[in-house]
Design an enzyme around this catalytic site. Sequence first.
Site, PDB file in Angstrom:
ATOM      1  N   LYS C  12       1.225  -1.263  -0.105  1.00  0.00           N
ATOM      2  CA  LYS C  12      -0.094   0.040   0.075  1.00  0.00           C
ATOM      3  C   LYS C  12       0.506   1.522  -0.383  1.00  0.00           C
ATOM      4  O   LYS C  12       1.834   0.766   0.945  1.00  0.00           O
ATOM      5  CB  LYS C  12      -1.049   0.447   1.535  1.00  0.00           C
ATOM      6  CG  LYS C  12      -2.037   0.985   1.345  1.00  0.00           C
ATOM      7  CD  LYS C  12      -3.047   0.531   0.445  1.00  0.00           C
ATOM      8  CE  LYS C  12      -4.061   0.205   0.976  1.00  0.00           C
ATOM      9  NZ  LYS C  12      -4.752  -0.437  -0.246  1.00  0.00           N
ATOM     10  N   THR C  57      -2.220  -5.579   0.581  1.00  0.00           N
ATOM     11  CA  THR C  57      -2.673  -4.074   0.667  1.00  0.00           C
ATOM     12  C   THR C  57      -2.999  -3.085   1.679  1.00  0.00           C
ATOM     13  O   THR C  57      -2.406  -2.989   2.621  1.00  0.00           O
ATOM     14  CB  THR C  57      -2.320  -3.310  -0.128  1.00  0.00           C
ATOM     15  OG1 THR C  57      -3.327  -3.052  -1.473  1.00  0.00           O
ATOM     16  CG2 THR C  57      -1.578  -4.254  -1.438  1.00  0.00           C
ATOM     17  N   GLN C 230      28.289  21.340  -9.851  1.00  0.00           N
ATOM     18  CA  GLN C 230      28.897  20.359  -9.047  1.00  0.00           C
ATOM     19  C   GLN C 230      29.916  20.520  -7.960  1.00  0.00           C
ATOM     20  O   GLN C 230      30.032  19.349  -7.162  1.00  0.00           O
ATOM     21  CB  GLN C 230      29.415  19.416 -10.285  1.00  0.00           C
ATOM     22  CG  GLN C 230      29.059  19.092 -11.464  1.00  0.00           C
ATOM     23  CD  GLN C 230      28.442  20.232 -12.622  1.00  0.00           C
ATOM     24  OE1 GLN C 230      28.524  20.819 -12.074  1.00  0.00           O
ATOM     25  NE2 GLN C 230      28.331  19.037 -13.800  1.00  0.00           N
ATOM     26  N   HIS C 258      17.312  28.122 -13.205  1.00  0.00           N
ATOM     27  CA  HIS C 258      18.194  29.302 -13.215  1.00  0.00           C
ATOM     28  C   HIS C 258      17.269  30.783 -13.067  1.00  0.00           C
ATOM     29  O   HIS C 258      16.118  30.877 -13.564  1.00  0.00           O
ATOM     30  CB  HIS C 258      17.601  28.772 -14.819  1.00  0.00           C
ATOM     31  CG  HIS C 258      18.672  27.651 -15.540  1.00  0.00           C
ATOM     32  ND1 HIS C 258      20.207  27.709 -15.446  1.00  0.00           N
ATOM     33  CD2 HIS C 258      17.951  26.626 -16.394  1.00  0.00           C
ATOM     34  CE1 HIS C 258      20.333  26.394 -16.052  1.00  0.00           C
ATOM     35  NE2 HIS C 258      19.329  26.250 -16.153  1.00  0.00           N
TER      36      HIS C 258
END
Lengths: 302, 302, 302, 302
Positions: C12, C57, C230, C258
Site C-alpha cells: 500500500k 495491501t 557540481q 536558473h
Amino acid sequence: MAHVLGQNQYGKAETRVVRIYRDSTRHEIKDLNVSVALSGDLDDVHLTGSNANCLPTDTTKNTVYAFAKEHGIESAEAFGIHLARHFVDNNEPIHRARIRIEEYTWDRIRTPDSSARFIGSEEVGHSFVRNGGEIRTAQITYDGSRFEVITGLKELTVMNSTNSEFWGYIKDKYTTLKEAYDRILATQVTARWAHSWSGEETQPNWERSYTHVRRHLLEAFAETYSYSLQQTLHAMGSRVLNNRAEIDEVRLELPNKHHFLVDLEPFGLKNNNEVYFAADRPYGLIEGTVHREGVVPVIPVA
Amino acid sequence: MAHVLGQNQYGKAETRVVRIYRDSTRHEIKDLNVSVALSGDLDDVHLTGSNANCLPTDTTKNTVYAFAKEHGIESAEAFGIHLARHFVDNNEPIHRARIRIEEYTWDRIRTPDSSARFIGSEEVGHSFVRNGGEIRTAQITYDGSRFEVITGLKELTVMNSTNSEFWGYIKDKYTTLKEAYDRILATQVTARWAHSWSGEETQPNWERSYTHVRRHLLEAFAETYSYSLQQTLHAMGSRVLNNRAEIDEVRLELPNKHHFLVDLEPFGLKNNNEVYFAADRPYGLIEGTVHREGVVPVIPVA
Amino acid sequence: MAHVLGQNQYGKAETRVVRIYRDSTRHEIKDLNVSVALSGDLDDVHLTGSNANCLPTDTTKNTVYAFAKEHGIESAEAFGIHLARHFVDNNEPIHRARIRIEEYTWDRIRTPDSSARFIGSEEVGHSFVRNGGEIRTAQITYDGSRFEVITGLKELTVMNSTNSEFWGYIKDKYTTLKEAYDRILATQVTARWAHSWSGEETQPNWERSYTHVRRHLLEAFAETYSYSLQQTLHAMGSRVLNNRAEIDEVRLELPNKHHFLVDLEPFGLKNNNEVYFAADRPYGLIEGTVHREGVVPVIPVA
Amino acid sequence: MAHVLGQNQYGKAETRVVRIYRDSTRHEIKDLNVSVALSGDLDDVHLTGSNANCLPTDTTKNTVYAFAKEHGIESAEAFGIHLARHFVDNNEPIHRARIRIEEYTWDRIRTPDSSARFIGSEEVGHSFVRNGGEIRTAQITYDGSRFEVITGLKELTVMNSTNSEFWGYIKDKYTTLKEAYDRILATQVTARWAHSWSGEETQPNWERSYTHVRRHLLEAFAETYSYSLQQTLHAMGSRVLNNRAEIDEVRLELPNKHHFLVDLEPFGLKNNNEVYFAADRPYGLIEGTVHREGVVPVIPVA
C-alpha cells in the site's frame, strides 16, 4: 438574435521577477509572480482584427521587469500600484488595470563559523532558504481615478489538536455523521482583505499591515474554542477588523482538512484521539466574508 | 466600527462518485467530481456556535451518493439539478444551493479477437480507457424559484500551426516584440456557456447540447484566420451563439501557450517556422464574454 | 522464447497517518505518508491466480495505523524499522520489505495574550502551523537479516545571490552560453544519505542525526564559493561525511533553478545583477554521490 | 575516513521542443520534452572548480533544438539515438549519455464545411487538438559502443467494471478486508519495455513497435479475468513478449485505483455494484518485470 461583446480583459500572466538589492553585503530579495489584466476600448481588437488599441502582453511583461529596476519593489502592493497607474495613465485605450501578485519569501541561512561574510554574528549576507509555507498575495485594481487594494495569503496550513466540537446539526435521512465533542480542526487558510485606502496621497505601510493581519489570523485560529469551522472563520475575520483600522473587509476560504479517527478496535486497541487518517477528498469547504457596516464588499466569491 | 457577516456558503467539495450501469453486458459509466455550496439562514452557525441550521457537509456527500442510486446520472446537469432542488426545497434554512461538477469521460477498449464478451464486432462491454483530454464542467445554482445552468469545459489544448498573425499593435518605450506574419497559435481552452433554461418543465437535452457546443468551439478555432487571440476568442463565442439557440452567453479564458521560434543562426541553420520552444511562463491570458443583446451576463470573471 | 517473472513487489502506497501525543497540554504531532513494498515468494500470485501467499495491501495499511498506536512514532526511521521487521518476520512468504516515508513537520503557533492554555510564556499547547518547507524522507529496507536505512530531504530551495561563477567550459559549435563571473546560484535540494547502521542492537538517534546533516548541507551551500553546481554538490556531500560518522554515503540531486538576468538595455536601463527572470524549464540537473572509500554505494540513481 | 566521488551525471532536463513539418498543407507535429544526462571524466569539475571537461547544460539544450532541424524527429527513439551518439562521440570527456524523452501526441481537428484548407474530406491541415491521454516515453543510453533503448508510456488510465475478484489471501490480526467476487479493477498504467536492438545498423520501426505494444497492453488488460492485479500485470507483460519479438523485457507499475462500494443501507438503498467512491490515497501499488529467459533485465526499479 444579435449578440455583443461583454466583459473582456487581457495581459501577461505569471511574469516571474526576482529583484536583488546589493547595497551592502547583506543582500535583500523580493521574489514575485506578477499577472496583468487590462481592459478598455478593445472592441476593434476582437471584431475587426485591428490591433491599434492593443498593448501587447509582451510589453506588459517588459514593463514589470523595467519597473523592478526603475521603481524597485518596496512591497507587492506598492509595486502593483506603480504598474496599474502606468498602464491606465499612459495608454489612452486602456481604462482599467488589475495586477495580481504572488510573493514568495526567503529566510536567511545562518552558519556558526567564520568562513563566510557575516552580518552580525551569524547570518550569511547572500544565502537564503525559501520559506515554503504560505504564499502572500496582492491584487491592485485601478480605473483611472480609484485604487482598490486586496491583500491576502494562501496555503497557510494550521491545526488545532483539541478545542473543537461539532454537534447539534440538522439530521435528515441522509445523515450518518456522529457528533464530535473533541475533534481535530485543520484547514489550509486562503484569506483576502480589502484596504480602505483608495489612492489618497500617503499609502499605508503595506508590509507592517500584512505582518499584523497574518498574526491576528493565526492567533484567532489558535485561541478560538470552536463549535464549527464557520465559527472559527468568523472569529478570524472579526479579529482582523477589530484590530486593524486600515482593513474594511476580510474574506476567508477554509477547507476542512478532515482527520478521521482510525477504528483500531478490530486489532484490540483503543484509539484515545491519537491515530488519525488525513483524508484528501472530499473535504468540507467553508467560505465567508466579514465586513464593516456600511461598506460595500468588493472581494469576489471564488 | 461595527462589522457584519457578509456572503457565506459551505458544503462538501470534490465528492468523487462513479456510477456503473450494468443493465446489459455493455456497461455504461458516469464519473463525476461533485462540489456542493449552500447558503441561507446561517448567522447563528457563525456567531453563536449553534449548529441547529447547519446541514453537515458529510450529509451533502451522502446525498450525492444516494442520488446516484435513486435518480441515476443521466447528465451532470440533470444530476446537479436534482441535488440543488433537494437541498433548498427540503431544508428550510438553506435558501440557495450551487452545485459544481467536473465530468471525466471514458472510451471503450476494443479488441480484435473473441476471448472477451463483445458488443457488436469489437468493443469489450466492461473495459474502458480514460479519455485524458478535456474535462467537462457544469454549475447549477438554485434559489428556490429559478435555476441557472452554466456548462463548460477545460483543459482542451488546441493549436494552429499557421493562419495566425499579430502586428499593428501599440508600441511604447517598453515594447520589444517583433511583429509576426505567420506564427503558431496554441491555447488551452476554458469555456463556460449559460443556458436560457431556468427551470421550466422540460429540460434541454444537455448531452446533445454539449456535443454541439464543443464542436462549434473547435471548428471556429480551426477555421478562423487570426489577427489576435482576442479575435479568435470572439469567433469561437459568436459561433456558438449563432448556432445554438439554447445558449445565451459564452465566456472563454484562453492562455496564449507561446511557441517561440528558436534562433538557429548561431549554428548556421535557418529556422523556416519549423523548430519551436514551448514556453511555460509567462503567458498571455485573453478572457472575454460574448452574450445575446438584452441578456444580463451571469458567468463570473475568474 | 520462454519468459520468466523478474523483480516484483507490491504494497500500500501513501498511507497518511497523523499521530497526536496528548500526555500533557503540550501536544506533540507526527505526520507521515507511509508506502510499503513487499516481495518474496509471489510467483503463484502472478501466475495461477492463487492469493494464498499475498498479504493484502489493505492489511499493510491497517498495520501502519495499528503500529502508530502500539509502538508510537518516535521517528520515521524507527517506525519504518518496526514495520519492515514485522512484515518479514511474521509472514513466511514475504522475504523483503521496503518502507518509504515522507514526514511533514509542524511548528507551534504562539500568541501574546492569555486566553489560551500556555506552555511557558507564549506557545499554545495544541495549535500548529504546517512548516511548508522541505519534506523529510526515509527509506528502510529489511531482508530478514540486515537493515538498510536511507534518510533524506526534498523540496529544500536555496539561493546564493553571489559567490557563484561559471566559465572555462567546453565550447563546441552548439555553444552560445556566455561565461559568468557573478551569477545567482539557486537549487531545490533533494538529498539522501545512507547510515552505516544495519540492525545492531542500538539504533542511532535518528532525529539528532537528521538535524545535523540538514545543517551541514545548508552551511556547505552557503559557504562554498562556487565555480559550478557540481562543485557545490561535492562540497555539500563531503561536509556531511566529514562531520557525521554514522553516514557512509550521500547522494544529491540539484536542479539548477536558473535566474536569467533580464536585458534592460532596450529601455535605457542598466541591470547591475539586480533584476532576474526565474525560469521554469528547461533546467540543468546535477546529480552525484559522495561515499566513504571501501563502502559499496546503495542509494539508487533516480 | 577518506571519501570518493561516486556515480554522477548532469545535463539539461525538460527541453521542450516542438517540430512542425510543413512539406504540404497537411502539417505534421512532433512535440517532445527532452532530458539529457551525461557522465564521464568529470572529477575535476567536482573537485577543483575546473570546467575544462564540462559541456554546459545550455549547450545540450541548444543541441536538442539544432538536431530537431538538422536530423528532424522521425521518432523519439531515433531522435534520442542521434543525441546520445553525438554527445559521446564528439566530446572526449563524456563517456555515457542517457536521453529521456516524453512525447505528447496531437490529433487533427476535423470540420464539416469548406472554409478551411482540407486534406481529403474533413481534416484541417494545420489545426490540432492535444490528445490528453497517456504520455509516450523513451530512454536511450549509449556508452560509446552499445545502445540500450527503453520505450514506454505513462498516465494511461484503464478500468474493468467486472471480471475481477480478490480472495483467498493471508489473514492476520490486522486484516479487515472483505473478500470480493466482483469488483472494479482500475489502474493508471506506467509501462516500460526494453528492445533487443543495441546499435546494429538497421533500427527497428519504433513507431510501429510502439503502436503494437500499446495495443497488446490494452487488449491483455481487457481480456484477462483477474484474480489479482498481479495476475493482470503478468498477463499484460507476457502478451507483449509473446507477440513482439523485438522486445526482451517489460516492466509495469500499476497503482490500484480503488473504487470502494458506497454503503447505501443507512438510506434504505441497495448498492448492486452501481455506486462507487473513487479514492485518492492510499492505493495499492503493484510492480513487476517479465523478461525473456537468459536476458539480464535492464529496466530499473522506480
